[in-house]
Design a protein around this motif. Structure first.
Motif, PDB file in Angstrom:
ATOM      1  N   THR A  18       0.789  -1.168   0.215  1.00  0.00           N
ATOM      2  CA  THR A  18       0.016  -0.245  -0.233  1.00  0.00           C
ATOM      3  C   THR A  18       0.820   1.198   0.025  1.00  0.00           C
ATOM      4  N   PRO A  19       0.226   2.400  -0.414  1.00  0.00           N
ATOM      5  CA  PRO A  19       1.061   3.574  -0.447  1.00  0.00           C
ATOM      6  C   PRO A  19       1.595   3.924   0.952  1.00  0.00           C
ATOM      7  N   GLU A  20       0.867   3.642   1.893  1.00  0.00           N
ATOM      8  CA  GLU A  20       1.288   3.929   3.300  1.00  0.00           C
ATOM      9  C   GLU A  20       2.589   3.088   3.823  1.00  0.00           C
ATOM     10  N   GLU A  21       2.530   1.733   3.365  1.00  0.00           N
ATOM     11  CA  GLU A  21       3.668   1.048   3.484  1.00  0.00           C
ATOM     12  C   GLU A  21       4.889   1.270   2.946  1.00  0.00           C
ATOM     13  N   ASP A  22       4.553   1.814   1.736  1.00  0.00           N
ATOM     14  CA  ASP A  22       5.767   2.274   0.936  1.00  0.00           C
ATOM     15  C   ASP A  22       6.416   3.451   1.622  1.00  0.00           C
ATOM     16  N   GLN A  23       5.610   4.317   2.230  1.00  0.00           N
ATOM     17  CA  GLN A  23       6.111   5.495   2.664  1.00  0.00           C
ATOM     18  C   GLN A  23       6.814   5.226   4.024  1.00  0.00           C
ATOM     19  N   ILE A  24       6.435   4.243   4.665  1.00  0.00           N
ATOM     20  CA  ILE A  24       6.918   3.890   6.062  1.00  0.00           C
ATOM     21  C   ILE A  24       8.417   3.371   5.692  1.00  0.00           C
ATOM     22  N   ALA A  44      10.961  -0.934  11.383  1.00  0.00           N
ATOM     23  CA  ALA A  44      10.248   0.230  10.721  1.00  0.00           C
ATOM     24  C   ALA A  44       8.713   0.148  11.190  1.00  0.00           C
ATOM     25  N   GLY A  45       8.344  -1.119  11.586  1.00  0.00           N
ATOM     26  CA  GLY A  45       6.969  -1.044  12.053  1.00  0.00           C
ATOM     27  C   GLY A  45       5.876  -1.635  10.846  1.00  0.00           C
ATOM     28  N   LEU A  46       6.710  -2.407   9.847  1.00  0.00           N
ATOM     29  CA  LEU A  46       5.807  -2.943   8.837  1.00  0.00           C
ATOM     30  C   LEU A  46       5.825  -4.456   8.900  1.00  0.00           C
TER      31      LEU A  46
END
Length: 278
Positions: A18-24, A44-46
């Motif tokens: 997801t874009p959120e995961e990418d950003q993280i 990283a919290g992924l």
DNA sequence: AATATTAACAACCGCCGCCTT
DNA sequence: TAAGGCGGCGGTTGTTAATAT
């Protein structure tokens, strides 16, 4: 035996990012570097496995990745490199700045295989490429490369230590110099009928009769090289190559002016190469 | 317009080689 | 020196978009 895939660990999410995961992931790597990929997701919290993070980063999120369609030139380079390197996608990618091995692999399977399938190379007579008049003249994008390095290193690589039957007879003063001092070069000999270069020139295959074990009767040879940036380089080696699928050489063969043959050669550690004015 | 087929691309899987312990 | 961990690589699969019927 083998290790279990890291993604089998409990709680890790598979599938598209997801874009959120990418950003993280981007934020984490930008501020901390990737360090240990396996440890990264937790830090990283992924909820992704380290392998997936690495793939996502190297194939998609890395800032130096060139997005968008491949140009005709890039496609031609891939075809040419694939002819030399086979399915070594990472090696091909290393010569196409901004492109990833995965991307190149995809392009190969979806576009280029078909393109090659449709292409029928012209028939070449035996030793057709021997004659300058028969072989294709260098295109303007090709650059002649010369080196002052003694080419006996190459012969030793091919023949083993000791003076070869065709030791260089010309003075190094005749040679220009490549500033790279430890450039590794690999010759990849075409096996499959020939190919088109980026200027739509047909580079013929080398006929079996070309190869010789007797360097004393050798001719100067001329190679078509692909440099670190994918650029084509035209070089010549003052010996008649012996048949080897892949010959690792120390850089810098002595290179001569008389053009004879066309081969495909690639520079293994091309970053070291600086092109001389020529 | 609906469905089937094909193309494109992202992601996964498992193996391999290098490095560390 | 051997064993295990890790990253990288290439093959393959899954999903989505585009095109054809």
């Amino acid at each position: 035996m083998g290790r279990a895939p890291c993604c089998e660990k409990m709680g890790l999410k598979k599938g598209p990012w997801t874009p959120e995961e990418d950003q993280i992931l981007i934020s984490y790597i930008q501020s901390n570097g990737h360090g240990n990929w396996r440890a990264l997701p937790k830090l990283a919290g992924l909820l992704k496995c380290g392998k997936s993070c690495r793939l996502r980063w190297t194939n998609y999120l890395r800032p130096d990745i060139k997005r968008g369609n491949f140009t005709r030139e890039e496609e031609d380079s891939i075809i040419q490199l694939h002819e030399m390197l086979g399915n070594r996608w990472s090696a091909i990618a290393a010569r196409l700045p901004g492109r990833t091995d995965n991307e190149i692999k995809n392009v190969w399977h979806t576009h280029l295989k078909k393109r090659l399938k449709n292409y029928q190379p012209p028939q070449t007579s035996k030793r057709h490429c021997k004659n300058n008049n028969d072989s294709k003249a260098p295109s303007t994008s090709q650059i002649a490369l010369k080196s002052s390095h003694n080419f006996s290193n190459i012969q030793e690589d091919i023949n083993g230590p000791g003076p070869g039957p065709n030791s260089p007879q010309r003075s190094s003063s005749e040679m220009s110099t490549v500033t790279a001092d430890s450039l590794a070069v690999t010759m990849g000999i075409t096996n499959g009928g020939g190919h088109m270069d980026s200027s739509e020139n047909f580079i013929p295959e080398i006929d079996e009769s070309f190869w010789t074990d007797d360097l004393s009767t050798a001719d100067n040879s001329n190679f078509n090289m692909v440099g670190s940036g994918g650029e084509e380089l035209q070089v010549q080696f003052p010996f008649h190559a012996m048949k080897q699928e892949s010959v690792e050489m120390d850089v810098g063969a002595k290179l001569e002016d008389d053009m004879d043959f066309w081969y495909n050669v690639f520079i293994k550690s091309g970053d070291l190469l600086e092109l001389p004015e020529f």
